[in-house]
Design a protein around this motif. Structure first.
Motif, short mmCIF file in Angstrom:
data_model
loop_
_atom_site.label_atom_id
_atom_site.label_comp_id
_atom_site.label_asym_id
_atom_site.label_seq_id
_atom_site.Cartn_x
_atom_site.Cartn_y
_atom_site.Cartn_z
N MET A 140 0.91 -1.00 0.18
CA MET A 140 0.37 0.00 -0.07
C MET A 140 0.84 1.39 -0.33
O MET A 140 1.79 1.37 0.60
CB MET A 140 -0.92 -0.35 1.24
CG MET A 140 -1.60 1.28 1.38
SD MET A 140 -3.52 0.96 -0.05
CE MET A 140 -3.88 -0.69 0.01
N LYS A 141 0.74 1.85 -1.10
CA LYS A 141 1.23 3.50 -0.80
C LYS A 141 0.83 4.67 0.20
O LYS A 141 -0.66 4.96 -0.15
CB LYS A 141 1.34 4.02 -2.96
CG LYS A 141 2.64 2.76 -3.45
CD LYS A 141 2.81 4.20 -4.71
CE LYS A 141 3.91 3.36 -5.91
NZ LYS A 141 3.89 3.71 -6.93
N CYS A 142 1.77 4.86 0.52
CA CYS A 142 1.12 5.73 2.07
C CYS A 142 0.80 7.33 0.46
O CYS A 142 1.32 8.20 -0.15
CB CYS A 142 2.36 6.62 2.26
SG CYS A 142 1.61 8.45 2.72
N PRO A 143 -0.28 8.01 0.46
CA PRO A 143 -1.16 9.60 -0.28
C PRO A 143 -0.71 10.02 0.18
O PRO A 143 -0.63 11.14 -1.05
CB PRO A 143 -3.08 9.46 0.23
CG PRO A 143 -2.64 8.89 1.50
CD PRO A 143 -1.32 7.18 1.61
N TYR A 144 0.18 10.52 1.14
CA TYR A 144 0.48 11.65 1.25
C TYR A 144 2.04 11.98 0.40
O TYR A 144 2.53 13.06 -0.08
CB TYR A 144 0.83 12.16 2.79
CG TYR A 144 -0.01 11.90 3.41
CD1 TYR A 144 -1.17 12.94 3.53
CD2 TYR A 144 -0.67 11.01 4.30
CE1 TYR A 144 -2.64 12.95 3.70
CE2 TYR A 144 -1.63 11.05 4.82
CZ TYR A 144 -2.77 12.31 4.54
OH TYR A 144 -4.02 11.88 5.10
N CYS A 145 2.99 10.65 0.52
CA CYS A 145 4.54 10.99 -0.31
C CYS A 145 4.88 9.82 -0.41
O CYS A 145 5.73 9.41 -1.12
CB CYS A 145 5.31 10.52 1.75
SG CYS A 145 5.42 9.06 2.40
N GLY A 146 4.26 8.18 -0.89
CA GLY A 146 3.96 7.73 -2.30
C GLY A 146 5.03 6.76 -1.40
O GLY A 146 5.35 5.67 -2.10
N PHE A 147 5.47 6.80 -0.04
CA PHE A 147 6.15 5.21 0.50
C PHE A 147 5.68 4.28 0.25
O PHE A 147 4.41 4.26 0.80
CB PHE A 147 6.62 5.77 1.84
CG PHE A 147 7.50 5.05 2.38
CD1 PHE A 147 9.21 4.76 1.36
CD2 PHE A 147 7.51 4.19 3.85
CE1 PHE A 147 10.25 4.14 2.34
CE2 PHE A 147 8.95 3.48 3.69
CZ PHE A 147 10.01 3.59 2.86
#
Length: 167
Positions: A1-8
C-alpha cells in the motif's frame, strides 16, 4: 500500500475493524517514512470469473456444472472421484488465472478433454461428443479414428491388463 501523502510503500497497521455490514475491513495505517496516518478498506473480490460461450454470451464459471459434465462422461467408467475433482480444480485454476477474468468455453473444453484423454479414452469420447456437438456418425467416427491413430499401437490385451492393474 502506498502512502497517499509521500508515496512510500512501507506502512504498518495501527488498527483493524470490521465494518458494520461485515462486508469490508477498515484498516488504519501509518506511513513508515512520514508517520502520517491514512485509512484503507479491504473488500471481498466480487467480480465473478466468466466463460465466453460459442455464441458470444458470457456466463459465470460454475465448477458444479463442470463436475456434472465429467460425471456424466465417466458414468460406469473406472475413473475415481478424486481424479474428477482434480480436473475440476485444474479447470477452475485455469479460469481464475486469466488476466481478463474470463476464458472461452473452447479453451476450457480443450483443457478438460486433454485431461480426460489421459485418464480414460471412453470418457474422453463421451465428453467430446457432447462438447463438440457431433452432428452425425461420421464426425464421431473421425474423432475415434484420430484417437486410434494418435495411439499408433494396435489393441493389445496386455495393455488392457496393465491398465486394470494400475487402477
Amino acid at each position: 500500500m502506498k502512502c497517499p501523502y509521500c508515496g512510500f510503500a512501507e506502512d504498518r497497521v495501527v488498527d483493524s475493524r470490521e465494518s458494520k455490514e461485515a462486508d469490508s475491513i477498515r484498516r488504519r495505517r501509518e506511513c513508515e517514512r512520514c508517520n502520517k496516518r491514512f485509512t484503507t478498506y479491504e473488500r471481498i473480490d466480487e467480480i465473478p470469473y466468466m466463460v465466453v460461450k460459442k455464441d458470444g454470451r458470457r456466463e459465470k464459471f460454475d465448477r458444479h456444472k463442470v463436475l456434472d459434465g465429467l460425471m456424466h462422461a465417466c458414468l460406469k467408467r473406472p475413473v475415481g472421484s478424486l481424479k474428477l475433482e482434480q480436473i475440476v480444480d485444474e479447470t477452475e485454476a485455469f479460469v481464475v488465472d486469466s488476466a481478463e477474468r474470463e476464458r472461452s468455453t473452447s479453451e476450457v473444453g480443450e483443457l478438460i478433454m486433454s485431461r480426460l484423454k489421459a485418464i480414460d479414452t471412453v470418457a474422453y469420447i463421451r465428453f467430446a461428443s457432447v462438447y463438440r456437438d457431433f452432428k452425425d456418425v461420421s464426425e464421431f467416427k473421425a474423432e475415434l479414428e484420430e484417437l486410434l491413430s494418435s495411439k499408433k499401437t494396435g489393441f493389445d490385451i496386455r495393455d488392457l491388463k496393465k491398465r486394470k492393474q494400475e487402477r
